[in-house]
Design a protein around this motif. Structure first.
Motif: not given
Length: 146
Positions: A6-19
């Motif tokens: 869960a944390e890894d998925l959310c972190q990947m989404v946050e990175i994509a969202l921020s970019a």
């Protein structure tokens, strides 16, 4: 993606969202400054980032129950990030609409001026200058893809 922790998925989404938010902000800033070509260079990157984000968002939707239990803080951060994206998208669309309107107005004005310059000036039967509508500018088109 669905099988990621869960944390890894959310972190990947946050990175994509921020970019994605960052590239849209860059595009908006360039458009406001009138740098249409420079803003256009960002389009492929923006498209790629948007596609990445949509893929991640679908995974988050499918895994929402699990994520809410395993990573509630990360899910809250994602909601805030999504709100930032929505705000940035709205601003980006406003600036794009303004740029499009200004471009269309400018091209219309140019077409009118060019058309006036090409008109034959001759006196008609009433002793006034006759306007030949067939001699107005031709060949100027407005690209509505912006």
């Amino acid at each position: 993606m669905d099988s990621l922790p869960a944390e890894d998925l959310c972190q990947m989404v946050e990175i994509a969202l921020s970019a994605l938010v960052n590239v849209m902000n860059q595009e908006t800033t360039l458009l406001r400054a009138g740098h249409m070509r420079k803003a256009g260079v960002l389009t492929p990157e923006k498209t790629r980032l948007a596609q990445d984000y949509v893929g991640f968002a679908r995974s988050v939707q499918r895994q929402s129950a699990r994520l809410a239990v395993e990573a509630p803080d990360a899910v809250a951060r994602l909601r805030q990030g999504h709100e930032r994206l929505a705000t940035q998208m709205a601003e980006n669309l406003r600036v794009l609409a303004t740029a499009r309107m200004v471009t269309e107005d400018l091209l219309t004005d140019v077409a009118k001026v060019v058309g006036q310059q090409n008109r034959a000036r001759a006196y008609g039967r009433a002793g006034t200058i006759a306007v030949d509508p067939s001699s107005s500018a031709r060949g100027i088109a407005v690209n509505r893809a912006l």
